[in-house]
Write an enzyme that holds these catalytic residues in place. Structure first.
Site, mmCIF file in Angstrom:
data_model
loop_
_atom_site.group_PDB
_atom_site.id
_atom_site.type_symbol
_atom_site.label_atom_id
_atom_site.label_comp_id
_atom_site.label_asym_id
_atom_site.label_seq_id
_atom_site.Cartn_x
_atom_site.Cartn_y
_atom_site.Cartn_z
ATOM 1 C CG ASP A 47 -9.341 29.495 38.713
ATOM 2 O OD1 ASP A 47 -8.973 28.300 38.729
ATOM 3 O OD2 ASP A 47 -10.002 29.984 37.768
ATOM 4 C CB SER A 48 -8.447 24.942 42.301
ATOM 5 O OG SER A 48 -7.055 25.108 42.392
ATOM 6 C CG ASP A 86 -5.318 29.644 37.337
ATOM 7 O OD1 ASP A 86 -5.165 29.801 36.108
ATOM 8 O OD2 ASP A 86 -6.097 28.807 37.831
ATOM 9 C CE LYS A 116 -3.774 27.000 35.144
ATOM 10 N NZ LYS A 116 -5.196 27.163 34.775
ATOM 11 C CD GLU A 118 -9.903 27.696 33.034
ATOM 12 O OE1 GLU A 118 -11.034 27.657 32.505
ATOM 13 O OE2 GLU A 118 -9.703 27.393 34.221
ATOM 14 C CD GLU A 185 -8.660 20.488 34.508
ATOM 15 O OE1 GLU A 185 -8.197 21.653 34.420
ATOM 16 O OE2 GLU A 185 -9.420 20.124 35.423
HETATM 17 O O1 KIV Z 1 -7.145 26.377 39.372
HETATM 18 C C1 KIV Z 1 -6.490 25.352 39.203
HETATM 19 O O2 KIV Z 1 -5.981 24.736 40.135
HETATM 20 C C2 KIV Z 1 -6.356 24.875 37.854
HETATM 21 C C3 KIV Z 1 -6.199 23.404 37.684
HETATM 22 C C4 KIV Z 1 -7.539 22.768 37.763
HETATM 23 C C5 KIV Z 1 -5.539 23.088 36.428
HETATM 24 O O3 KIV Z 1 -6.439 25.636 36.934
#
Ligand code: KIV
Length: 283
Positions: A47-48, A86, A116, A118, A185
């Site tokens: 989600d980056s 993500d 994934k 968090e 992280e």
């Molecule tokens: O969104 C992403 O790229 C991530 C990384 C910061 C681990 O979750």
């Protein structure tokens, strides 16, 4: 290029053999294709994307639909690579059935190999429900960007005994809930090492030191594309931003100086047609 797409058992074997899994984020078809050609083991469509592609200040505004579009493009570019979707903020916080439905969307619409999300204890029920649905879930602990406001900013985590024990505890809970692996992280390497040695699943690092079972980096950071800020844990391997700027500056200059387009960039008229055109214009 990877010989074949890795699966969870290959990742486990790599942990046992202390063979580091190397992965990056990607958000589009071309970058994913190039990363696969270069031999990357896994790709996270993070989600980056919110910061690296959309220009948001953080990851909070990113939607499920945006993640699906980008993951689908990456999947097409890297058919032979283990791809992780993500789960963005809001896609798993509201209720457990909603979280499972969003994980299913990643599988059905974007063809991911895993998702994934968090968090530790507070998301254990979500991890369990997604895993019970037959999907692979990766946990994400330590500096979790979606909760950066609650954490007091993008700050390293686990730096005191109490905080380190908290991350170690969360890792145990996430493992017991059914996560097939965990990304840590922004925590000190020693904390990562404890978790890696304690748990039988792969433990990956982004800014969490050398002792992990593999390393993730944001592609825009390592190629030098994202310039707004660079975390301490990033190493730059390229200067794509510099190359884009130089190319656009050269293009502007050549157009202004009437050097581009040259003859070699133009289409010629079909043999004999030009005189006929000129004649037609005389009438
Ligand atoms: O969104 C992403 O790229 C991530 C990384 C910061 C681990 O979750």
């Amino acid at each position: 290029m990877a010989e074949k797409k890795l699966n969870r058992w290959d990742l486990l074997k790599m942990k046992e053999a202390r063979d580091s899994v190397v992965w990056v984020t990607a958000y589009d078809f071309i970058t994913a294709k190039l990363a696969e050609k270069a031999g990357i083991d896994m790709i996270l469509v993070g989600d980056s994307v919110g910061m690296c592609i959309y220009g948001y200040d953080g990851t909070i505004p990113v939607t499920m639909d945006q993640c699906i579009y980008h993951t689908e493009a990456v999947r097409r570019g890297a058919a032979n690579t283990f791809v992780i979707g993500d789960m963005p903020f809001g896609s798993y916080q509201i209720d457990v059935p909603g979280a499972v439905a969003n994980a299913v969307r990643f599988y059905k619409e974007a063809g991911v190999d895993a998702v994934k999300l968090e968090g530790g204890k507070r998301v254990a029920d979500v991890i369990r429900a997604i895993a019970d649905g037959g999907m692979l879930v990766m946990g994400h602990l330590g500096l979790t960007p979606q909760s950066s406001t609650a954490l007091g900013g993008f700050k390293a985590q686990g730096r005191t005994v109490e905080a380190a024990l908290d991350v170690i505890d969360d890792a145990q809970v996430v493992y017991e809930a059914g996560a097939f692996s965990i990304l840590i992280e922004g925590v000190p390497p020693e904390v990562t090492r404890v978790i890696r040695d304690k748990l039988p699943i792969p433990i990956y690092s982004i800014g969490a030191g050398i002792y992990a079972d593999g390393q993730l980096m944001i592609i825009s950071d390592i190629i030098g594309h994202f310039e707004a800020f660079t975390p301490k844990f990033v190493k730059r391997y390229g200067d794509v931003a510099g190359e884009i700027k130089r190319s656009v500056e050269d293009y502007i200059r050549e157009v202004k100086e009437k050097k581009f387009p040259g003859e070699e960039h133009c289409y010629s008229m079909i043999e004999g047609e030009l005189p006929k055109l000129l004649k037609a214009l005389e009438k």
